[in-house]
Design a protein around this motif. Structure first.
Motif, short mmCIF file in Angstrom:
data_model
loop_
_atom_site.label_atom_id
_atom_site.label_comp_id
_atom_site.label_asym_id
_atom_site.label_seq_id
_atom_site.Cartn_x
_atom_site.Cartn_y
_atom_site.Cartn_z
N MET A 61 0.83 -1.22 0.00
CA MET A 61 0.00 0.00 0.00
C MET A 61 0.86 1.26 0.00
N ARG A 62 2.14 1.11 0.30
CA ARG A 62 3.07 2.25 0.35
C ARG A 62 3.92 2.36 -0.91
N VAL A 63 3.83 1.35 -1.77
CA VAL A 63 4.64 1.36 -3.00
C VAL A 63 4.12 2.45 -3.93
N LYS A 64 5.03 3.28 -4.45
CA LYS A 64 4.64 4.36 -5.37
C LYS A 64 4.95 3.99 -6.82
N ASP A 65 6.02 3.22 -6.99
CA ASP A 65 6.50 2.91 -8.35
C ASP A 65 6.44 1.40 -8.56
N PHE A 66 5.40 0.95 -9.25
CA PHE A 66 5.21 -0.49 -9.41
C PHE A 66 6.13 -1.12 -10.45
N THR A 67 7.02 -0.30 -11.05
CA THR A 67 8.08 -0.92 -11.87
C THR A 67 9.16 -1.49 -10.96
N ARG A 68 9.10 -1.13 -9.67
CA ARG A 68 10.05 -1.69 -8.70
C ARG A 68 9.29 -2.44 -7.60
N PHE A 69 8.50 -3.39 -8.07
CA PHE A 69 7.70 -4.26 -7.20
C PHE A 69 7.62 -5.59 -7.92
N GLY A 70 7.90 -6.68 -7.24
CA GLY A 70 7.83 -7.96 -7.94
C GLY A 70 8.19 -9.12 -7.06
N PHE A 71 8.42 -10.25 -7.73
CA PHE A 71 8.73 -11.49 -7.01
C PHE A 71 10.16 -11.49 -6.50
N THR A 72 10.33 -11.87 -5.25
CA THR A 72 11.66 -11.94 -4.65
C THR A 72 12.59 -12.80 -5.50
N GLU A 73 12.09 -13.94 -5.97
CA GLU A 73 12.98 -14.87 -6.69
C GLU A 73 13.42 -14.30 -8.03
N VAL A 74 12.70 -13.33 -8.56
CA VAL A 74 13.10 -12.68 -9.82
C VAL A 74 14.01 -11.49 -9.52
N LEU A 75 13.61 -10.68 -8.53
CA LEU A 75 14.38 -9.47 -8.20
C LEU A 75 15.69 -9.80 -7.48
N PHE A 76 15.63 -10.79 -6.59
CA PHE A 76 16.80 -11.14 -5.75
C PHE A 76 17.01 -12.66 -5.80
N PRO A 77 17.44 -13.18 -6.96
CA PRO A 77 17.56 -14.64 -7.07
C PRO A 77 18.50 -15.25 -6.03
N ASP A 78 19.46 -14.48 -5.56
CA ASP A 78 20.40 -15.04 -4.57
C ASP A 78 19.75 -15.29 -3.21
N LEU A 79 18.63 -14.61 -2.94
CA LEU A 79 17.97 -14.79 -1.64
C LEU A 79 17.19 -16.10 -1.61
N GLY A 80 16.94 -16.69 -2.79
CA GLY A 80 16.29 -18.00 -2.86
C GLY A 80 14.84 -17.97 -2.44
#
Ligand code: NI
Length: 167
Positions: free
Chosen positions: A148-167
């Protein structure tokens, strides 16, 4: 996410009851749940408890490997005061919003006040990730989830896609 209990203003804790077994058990449940999920923090509504209690803190976070340590803190009936209008963007996730991350603007510098698990006053001025965690957790006490606080939905997504190293 989607559970109506996450969308409410949580009830204030009666200060006279902080030492009760019921409140102490809720605090233990919050700490254990946070640790078993490798969370940076957790708020009572996230475990279905309608009370203003949050816990947070870690030495080293698996979910936020770049974050500086935050002291383990239990805070009851917290109040946040921004200390400047300056906002800072940073990635957030949430145990109630599994698998997603987004960039959220938060106050860079805040003061937070409340009571600890022994009913003693906590009054701190913090900045950076510590300030971010407190704002995120206290949002849970007022019906706000980080998307609800996200302003820019181009920087919102799946952890495994955005941060693959976090698993
Ligand atoms: Ni959360």
């Amino acid at each position: 996410m989607g559970d109506p209990r996450l969308l409410k203003n949580a009830t204030l804790v009666d200060v006279a009851e902080i030492s009760s077994p019921k409140i102490q058990q809720i605090i233990q449940d919050l700490l254990e749940t946070m640790k078993s999920a490798n969370g940076a923090g957790l708020a009572a509504p996230q475990i279905g408890v309608d009370l203003q209690i949050v816990v947070f803190g870690f030495e080293k976070s698996v979910r936020y490997p770049d974050a500086d340590p935050v002291p383990q803190t239990i805070i009851i009936n917290p109040v946040i005061t921004p200390l400047s209008f300056e906002l800072e963007e940073g990635w957030e996730g949430c145990l109630s919003v599994p698998g997603l991350r987004g960039i959220v603007p938060r106050y860079q510098k805040i003061r937070y006040q409340g009571l600890n698990e022994q009913g003693e006053i906590i009054d701190r001025k913090v900045s950076g990730f510590h300030a971010r965690v407190v704002q995120h957790e206290c949002d849970h006490l007022h019906g706000y989830l980080f998307p609800m606080r996200v302003k820019d939905f181009t920087r919102f997504g799946f952890t495994e896609v955005l941060f693959p190293d976090l698993g």
